[in-house]
Design a protein around this motif. Sequence first.
Motif, PDB file in Angstrom:
ATOM      1  N   ASP A 281      58.056  55.706  34.257  1.00 22.80           N
ATOM      2  CA  ASP A 281      57.554  54.425  34.730  1.00 22.80           C
ATOM      3  C   ASP A 281      58.410  53.976  35.909  1.00 22.80           C
ATOM      4  O   ASP A 281      59.632  53.841  35.783  1.00 22.80           O
ATOM      5  CB  ASP A 281      57.607  53.390  33.606  1.00 22.80           C
TER       6      ASP A 281
ATOM      7  N   THR B  93      43.325  50.179  35.623  1.00 20.77           N
ATOM      8  CA  THR B  93      43.814  50.595  34.308  1.00 20.77           C
ATOM      9  C   THR B  93      42.669  51.140  33.453  1.00 20.77           C
ATOM     10  O   THR B  93      41.555  50.618  33.465  1.00 20.77           O
ATOM     11  CB  THR B  93      44.497  49.417  33.587  1.00 20.77           C
TER      12      THR B  93
ATOM     13  N   GLY C 288      48.777  54.444  40.313  1.00 16.21           N
ATOM     14  CA  GLY C 288      48.970  53.002  40.330  1.00 16.21           C
ATOM     15  C   GLY C 288      47.650  52.284  40.511  1.00 16.21           C
ATOM     16  O   GLY C 288      46.697  52.841  41.044  1.00 16.21           O
ATOM     17  N   THR C 289      47.606  51.036  40.048  1.00 18.18           N
ATOM     18  CA  THR C 289      46.372  50.252  40.186  1.00 18.18           C
ATOM     19  C   THR C 289      46.226  49.694  41.599  1.00 18.18           C
ATOM     20  O   THR C 289      45.105  49.513  42.074  1.00 18.18           O
ATOM     21  CB  THR C 289      46.370  49.090  39.178  1.00 18.18           C
TER      22      THR C 289
ATOM     23  N   THR D  22      58.622  51.159  37.263  1.00 20.38           N
ATOM     24  CA  THR D  22      59.137  49.782  37.169  1.00 20.38           C
ATOM     25  C   THR D  22      60.579  49.731  36.661  1.00 20.38           C
ATOM     26  O   THR D  22      61.283  48.756  36.912  1.00 20.38           O
ATOM     27  CB  THR D  22      58.252  48.947  36.235  1.00 20.38           C
TER      28      THR D  22
ATOM     29  N   ASP E 112      52.844  51.582  42.402  1.00 24.04           N
ATOM     30  CA  ASP E 112      52.563  50.418  43.254  1.00 24.04           C
ATOM     31  C   ASP E 112      53.535  49.273  43.000  1.00 24.04           C
ATOM     32  O   ASP E 112      53.662  48.366  43.829  1.00 24.04           O
ATOM     33  CB  ASP E 112      51.127  49.943  43.024  1.00 24.04           C
ATOM     34  N   LYS E 113      54.250  49.307  41.860  1.00 22.36           N
ATOM     35  CA  LYS E 113      55.179  48.229  41.528  1.00 22.36           C
ATOM     36  C   LYS E 113      56.496  48.319  42.304  1.00 22.36           C
ATOM     37  O   LYS E 113      57.324  47.417  42.217  1.00 22.36           O
ATOM     38  CB  LYS E 113      55.486  48.233  40.021  1.00 22.36           C
TER      39      LYS E 113
ATOM     40  N   ASP F 181      54.260  56.843  37.060  1.00 16.62           N
ATOM     41  CA  ASP F 181      53.252  55.804  36.824  1.00 16.62           C
ATOM     42  C   ASP F 181      53.705  54.473  37.427  1.00 16.62           C
ATOM     43  O   ASP F 181      54.905  54.240  37.592  1.00 16.62           O
ATOM     44  CB  ASP F 181      53.018  55.657  35.319  1.00 16.62           C
ATOM     45  N   GLU F 182      52.734  53.624  37.711  1.00 19.12           N
ATOM     46  CA  GLU F 182      52.993  52.287  38.276  1.00 19.12           C
ATOM     47  C   GLU F 182      53.810  52.361  39.554  1.00 19.12           C
ATOM     48  O   GLU F 182      54.735  51.576  39.781  1.00 19.12           O
ATOM     49  CB  GLU F 182      53.724  51.399  37.242  1.00 19.12           C
TER      50      GLU F 182
END
Length: 403
Positions: free
Chosen positions: A146, A123, A252-253, A148, A189-190, A186-187
């Motif tokens: 997003d 992040t 993603g992180t 998620t 990886d979630k 974004d995100e």
Amino acid sequence: MKHYKFKIKLNTSLRCSVCHIYKKKIIKILQDYRQYVCINCLIKIFFLYKIYFHFNSFKKERKDTKLFFTPKNIKYYLDKYIVGQEEAKKIISVSIYNHYKRLLLHEKKIEINKSNILIIGNTGTGKTLFAKSLSRFLNLPLAIVDATSLTEAGYVGDDVESILAILLQKANYDLNLAEKGIIFIDEIDKISKKNISNPSITRDVSGEGVQQALLKILEGSHVNISTQIGRKHPEKQIVSINTKNILFLSGGTFAGLEQIIYNRLNVYKIGFKNKRPTKNKYIFNNFKSEDLITFGLIPELIGRFPIICHLHNLTKKEYKQILFSPKNSILKQYKNMFQFDKMDFLLTTNAINSIIKKAMKLNLGARGLYYICEKIFNIYTFYLEGFKHKTIQITKKVINQMI
């Protein structure tokens, strides 16, 4: 079609309609109207028309055959807004350049596969900033979504097709413009598969189900979407959008991916004397796509992202550059806000080092700097009316008292 005749008159009483001077040699243009042009003005008009026609034909030819930017131009523009990440900038600049060459060759009916980009980084390292900067440079609509909030179709949450509806809205419902836009997921990886080691009987509607639904859109196909964002309804207007030329960026992180790489390389050895290895910032040089499969992404989804780049954590020097160097740096933003109230501030060297030190402890990247600066300047903004001097000096002692 009516033909117009041109006649030369030697009557000195006639006046040129362009320069409004009486001339001996006057040409009557358009016999039905009393319009006259002298020889000198006619020559000037001819040369101006020739230059104008030559410039337009050259401009049109250049626009059809060659792009106005190169990978170096893209990287130079990214340098104005993003600090560090040199390797990632080069990779993304080349991929964007190749993407637009692909669009031009597509008009000539030459098929080239699309190159979507997957950005891995902690992040505050600049994943979203890359997407925003590219959108600004290319002057194209950008939709940031997003992952998620996405679920498989038929369940509570947003369908995968809703990201295309957001892009269409950003393009002011211009379908042709939206089909060449950019979507940043974004995100991502979630949405990895849940319970890899111990699979559950229940359906994974927000993990693997979303990955399966994304495959069709990422590859490129005609998707029917509603012009309004929200749940599907029979009375809503349906539009078919082609995702073949839409560029997808994902970020993603991927927390825990570093551990997976360590395990694959057998860095941790058995024995009492073997010490636990320290964190290696170059560990991602050994990254392979199979590490993402171990993390929880399906192979089909990874195959849709042929370009994968990693963003490294920021150094102390880069923290300082973020405060001052970028075109929209943090301190420049606060300077402009203070100038609106006819005020200014000065930060001492010790104060700047203190801000950087506290931001690095938070381990939030550039967002940590925003957090610290917002805490400091909010207090000063609230008490602006009480300051007698127009310039405020901020020292290390003041920062330590506030934070």
